[in-house]
Write a protein that holds these residues in place. Structure first.
Motif, PDB file in Angstrom:
ATOM      1  N   LEU A  55      56.772  -3.337 -25.481  1.00 37.22           N
ATOM      2  CA  LEU A  55      55.505  -4.022 -25.246  1.00 37.22           C
ATOM      3  C   LEU A  55      55.473  -5.249 -25.731  1.00 37.22           C
ATOM      4  CD1 LEU A  55      53.010  -1.058 -25.674  1.00 37.22           C
ATOM      5  CD2 LEU A  55      53.908  -1.976 -23.374  1.00 37.22           C
ATOM      6  N   LEU A  56      56.171  -5.687 -26.969  1.00 32.43           N
ATOM      7  CA  LEU A  56      56.234  -7.004 -27.401  1.00 32.43           C
ATOM      8  C   LEU A  56      56.738  -8.054 -26.224  1.00 32.43           C
ATOM      9  CD1 LEU A  56      57.383  -6.343 -31.035  1.00 32.43           C
ATOM     10  CD2 LEU A  56      55.118  -7.444 -30.349  1.00 32.43           C
ATOM     11  N   ALA A  85      42.604  -4.158 -25.278  1.00 27.84           N
ATOM     12  CA  ALA A  85      43.610  -4.564 -26.465  1.00 27.84           C
ATOM     13  C   ALA A  85      44.134  -6.082 -26.163  1.00 27.84           C
ATOM     14  CB  ALA A  85      44.923  -3.725 -26.451  1.00 27.84           C
ATOM     15  N   GLY A  86      43.498  -6.596 -25.102  1.00 30.16           N
ATOM     16  CA  GLY A  86      43.854  -8.132 -24.895  1.00 30.16           C
ATOM     17  C   GLY A  86      45.293  -8.480 -24.431  1.00 30.16           C
ATOM     18  N   ASN A 146      51.719  -9.366 -29.790  1.00 34.87           N
ATOM     19  CA  ASN A 146      50.375  -9.119 -30.770  1.00 34.87           C
ATOM     20  C   ASN A 146      50.754  -7.786 -31.310  1.00 34.87           C
ATOM     21  OD1 ASN A 146      48.059  -8.488 -32.180  1.00 34.87           O
ATOM     22  ND2 ASN A 146      47.076  -9.779 -30.696  1.00 34.87           N
ATOM     23  N   ILE A 147      51.672  -7.797 -32.204  1.00 34.58           N
ATOM     24  CA  ILE A 147      52.159  -6.472 -33.042  1.00 34.58           C
ATOM     25  C   ILE A 147      50.788  -5.477 -33.278  1.00 34.58           C
ATOM     26  CG2 ILE A 147      52.464  -7.354 -35.094  1.00 34.58           C
ATOM     27  CD1 ILE A 147      54.606  -4.699 -33.767  1.00 34.58           C
ATOM     28  N   GLU A 148      49.600  -6.107 -33.811  1.00 31.67           N
ATOM     29  CA  GLU A 148      48.494  -5.528 -34.461  1.00 31.67           C
ATOM     30  C   GLU A 148      47.826  -4.852 -33.147  1.00 31.67           C
ATOM     31  OE1 GLU A 148      44.708  -7.057 -37.058  1.00 31.67           O
ATOM     32  OE2 GLU A 148      46.721  -7.910 -37.548  1.00 31.67           O
ATOM     33  N   SER A 149      47.589  -5.678 -32.098  1.00 32.49           N
ATOM     34  CA  SER A 149      46.925  -5.072 -31.168  1.00 32.49           C
ATOM     35  C   SER A 149      47.691  -3.861 -30.455  1.00 32.49           C
ATOM     36  CB  SER A 149      46.667  -6.022 -29.830  1.00 32.49           C
ATOM     37  OG  SER A 149      45.843  -7.019 -30.508  1.00 32.49           O
ATOM     38  N   LEU A 205      46.520  -0.026 -29.983  1.00 25.28           N
ATOM     39  CA  LEU A 205      46.503   0.454 -28.808  1.00 25.28           C
ATOM     40  C   LEU A 205      47.380   1.926 -28.851  1.00 25.28           C
ATOM     41  CD1 LEU A 205      45.952   0.746 -25.544  1.00 25.28           C
ATOM     42  CD2 LEU A 205      48.288  -0.647 -25.321  1.00 25.28           C
ATOM     43  N   LEU A 206      48.435   2.077 -29.279  1.00 28.16           N
ATOM     44  CA  LEU A 206      49.376   3.095 -29.178  1.00 28.16           C
ATOM     45  C   LEU A 206      48.774   4.226 -30.194  1.00 28.16           C
ATOM     46  CD1 LEU A 206      52.917   1.731 -29.294  1.00 28.16           C
ATOM     47  CD2 LEU A 206      51.629   2.454 -27.122  1.00 28.16           C
ATOM     48  N   ASN A 207      48.204   3.793 -31.217  1.00 25.49           N
ATOM     49  CA  ASN A 207      47.297   4.926 -31.941  1.00 25.49           C
ATOM     50  C   ASN A 207      46.284   5.185 -31.186  1.00 25.49           C
ATOM     51  OD1 ASN A 207      48.844   4.711 -34.289  1.00 25.49           O
ATOM     52  ND2 ASN A 207      47.638   2.925 -35.127  1.00 25.49           N
TER      53      ASN A 207
END
Lengths: 430, 430
Positions: free
Chosen positions: A199-200, A170-171, A205-208, A212-214
């Motif tokens: 996590l932010l 996820a980077g 990087n909200i998208e990643s 990841l959480l999905n």
């Protein structure tokens, strides 16, 4: 009036009988599975705990100095002591399977459900890297729990390497891996939104994070999750190692007959930093809301940390206090006769010697029994019998002595029966 | 390499199996006698220990402060905790008979025979002043020791009130009574001359001291000593109380069938200051030189000290570590099968699933069994079997699978036998 120290408890006999009943069952199952008992002191050198758990652990344990200023700590879990023994006793035959049942101490804020002295029942297999050891540990834990009358389970299973790979993919920056894993571990507790916010802090990087959480929210039967997982991992070496261990545990779980309980839960991390492979938690299916009743995982690097040869290891701890609470809730102990079986009553002091002879005879035959030591009247002795919750009362009077009989009263039905003395033992055993 | 903290030990499985074997026996006998388990924390408030044993005891215990500066101490014996429970739980039904088995900790100079963590197995009867309770405690201790395969005993018996009366009668000043009793208690250890020298510090009257020590040197069967004693005591109230309790214990000991072991020993004092009546020590007859393996006495004033109602109490502690050493010396453990029973061997990896099925089947029937978790060759697996000291090895090959049989090898005789799979459990149990 003196109380037990803050956060600790006394266990009166009624509680202790329950606890001993459960401990005996767990010990027996562990031994049937070939785990052997290992004894280590209640306290260890502080250095030992520090190496495994870091400086900060001092806040959670009973730390003290002895009179020669040695820094010690009461054990707060069993693994450090086990690793110490393995690294210093090279004569031990590998694989080494050991269990340990006893109190551990933590200096935490006490609450109704959290005590500063509580029991843990650990089983660990040392010297085996193949997932057969993890599967067998899970089978042993399930057998213990079944023996304690639990019937259905959810075994949550994950592999730390998969989690680490997915976070890397996820980077996320790698320097906060442990904190990130600990945050993810809270997914079930605090929910996806709070975890995202936390996590932010580590990765803007909200998208990643959402992706990841999905992915980590995936959970379900291994046959289903393993397929999805294989695609997500593709050819990453670390991820594949994790995948292969989950797949093998699943295969072995079929032979050990625990496959129907398995759920792969990609968010399961277990906070402790020392896990290196599979991690697992067991829940009683009908009592999931009480939390896990057993948990563990693989820790292949700990023994090396203590100066031993690098040695693979995996283990589980049963949460004894929570198990006892649930057993109490389930009403298990209503149907189990715990405590003393028989009270022998003397009608008067003249028959006491004969009564003690009967008592001795009963005891020699392995039946737990008491006599009133205060020479009280029959009414008081019957009261004593019912307070002590004995099953049967044996009444001795002059008539009984003359006729070489005894009168047996069933304390549940209230029925009395006069039987020949020589038939008493057989009668009590039946 | 890390070691256990100074004065403490690890117990490897071989030792632990022995210890658990003995603990199970002791626990079972205590329960048969109607003693009930009571659990108390490993540490208590320092205040509690101080009240019972005085300020000086701080030198002998693990004393520490918790993070809120509470003064605590690891328990160094079981009685203070018991007295705390009795004085604070007034709902307990009297008489209250409890046992406690577990570690205690003392900060003493460690030696080969003296450890800082060792186990004690206590049984106490609370709420009974009649000597029947003391006699029953002795009977329970003897039954424990017999169950552990000891055969013959010497039970040394005295009463603190007789000792105190005789010291008073000899004209000793009363302010050093405790030190005087402690000195006399060393009679067997340091001899009559050294004791005389020490006693002269408290009472400068050599003639009285010699007379006293001559009287105190009296020991022998109760029927003999009791007669001499009655004359010596004449009508002194305190002395008579002591005499009567010894006489009654002797009478009860006949009914409890332990009278043949009794020896009255007027020098027996047991150093601890809190005893108020009968005191006793048990020796294994063939191993007297190793010292007593159990000891105790009556302490009617302790529970009142903790703010409880004045409550009579008597108890005994089995010296677990010494008992285990003597059992080892006696070779008891050579004839007892301890450890895992069976190793299931797979000829190759193809038959492993079938082997695990057999293993599971054996385990379900309560027989302890292991499988090689490292997929090693047969030779290595047989080596593992003999290192693990299993009794039987079950060999599974392709032939066995096809024929639905197993090959069982007796590891003691080396004989092998092919039997039908469905007959395996019966065969193993026989």
């Amino acid at each position: 009036m003196f109380q037990p120290p803050r956060g600790t408890r006394d266990f009166l006999p009624e509680e202790m009988f329950k606890r001993n009943w459960a401990i005996d069952k767990i010990r027996k199952v562990y031994e049937i599975y070939g785990f052997e008992p290992l004894g280590t002191p209640a306290f260890e050198s502080w250095e030992l705990f520090k190496i495994k758990s870091g400086e900060d652990v001092i806040n959670q344990i009973y730390y003290f100095k002895d009179k020669a200023d040695r820094e010690l700590g009461l054990r707060f879990e069993w693994t450090a002591s086990l690793a110490r023994v393995i690294s210093s006793h090279r004569e031990l035959t590998m694989p080494f399977k050991r269990y340990a049942i006893g109190p551990v101490w933590r200096y935490e804020n006490p609450s109704e459900k959290r005590y500063r002295e509580f029991w843990q029942c650990d089983a660990d297999t040392i010297g085996v890297s193949d997932p057969i050891a993890d599967a067998e540990i899970l089978a042993a834990a399930v057998s213990c729990l079944k023996e304690l009358s639990f019937e259905d389970f959810i075994i949550k299973l994950n592999d730390r390497r998969i989690l680490e790979f997915l976070i890397e993919q996820a980077g996320f920056p790698q320097n906060n891996l442990l904190e990130i894993i600990r945050t993810i571990d809270k997914l079930d507790k605090i929910g996806i939104e709070s975890v995202t916010t936390e996590l932010l802090k580590y990765y803007d990087n909200i998208e990643s994070i959402v992706d990841l959480l999905n992915l980590l929210s995936l959970k379900g039967k291994p046959e289903k999750i393993l397929v999805t997982l294989k695609n997500a991992i593709s050819k990453n070496e670390k991820g594949l190692k994790g995948y292969n261990s989950l797949e093998k545990i699943y295969e072995y779980s079929k032979i050990f007959d625990i496959d129907s309980y398995l759920t792969i839960d990609l968010s399961l991390a277990r906070g402790l930093d020392y896990y290196t492979g599979p991690v697992f938690e067991i829940f009683a299916k009908e009592y999931q809301e009480y939390g896990s009743i057993a948990g563990g995982g693989r820790y292949d690097e700990i023994i090396g940390l203590f100066g031993g040869d690098p040695t693979p290891a995996t283990g589980i701890a049963l949460g004894f206090e929570r198990i006892i609470s649930i057993l109490d809730l389930k009403g298990i102990f209503n149907d189990i006769k715990l405590g003393t079986d028989v009270l022998v009553i003397s009608i008067n002091e003249n028959v006491q010697d004969y009564a003690i002879e009967i008592l001795q005879d009963i005891r020699k035959n392995g039946i737990s029994s008491i006599i009133d030591l205060l020479s009280r009247n029959i009414r008081k002795q019957l009261e004593y019998a019912s307070k002590k919750n004995v099953q049967k009362v044996i009444i001795i009077g002059e008539k009984e002595i003359k006729e070489k009989t005894v009168t047996v009263r069933d304390m549940i039905t209230g029925k009395q029966k006069n039987i020949k003395r020589e038939e008493l033992i057989i009668f009590l055993k039946s």
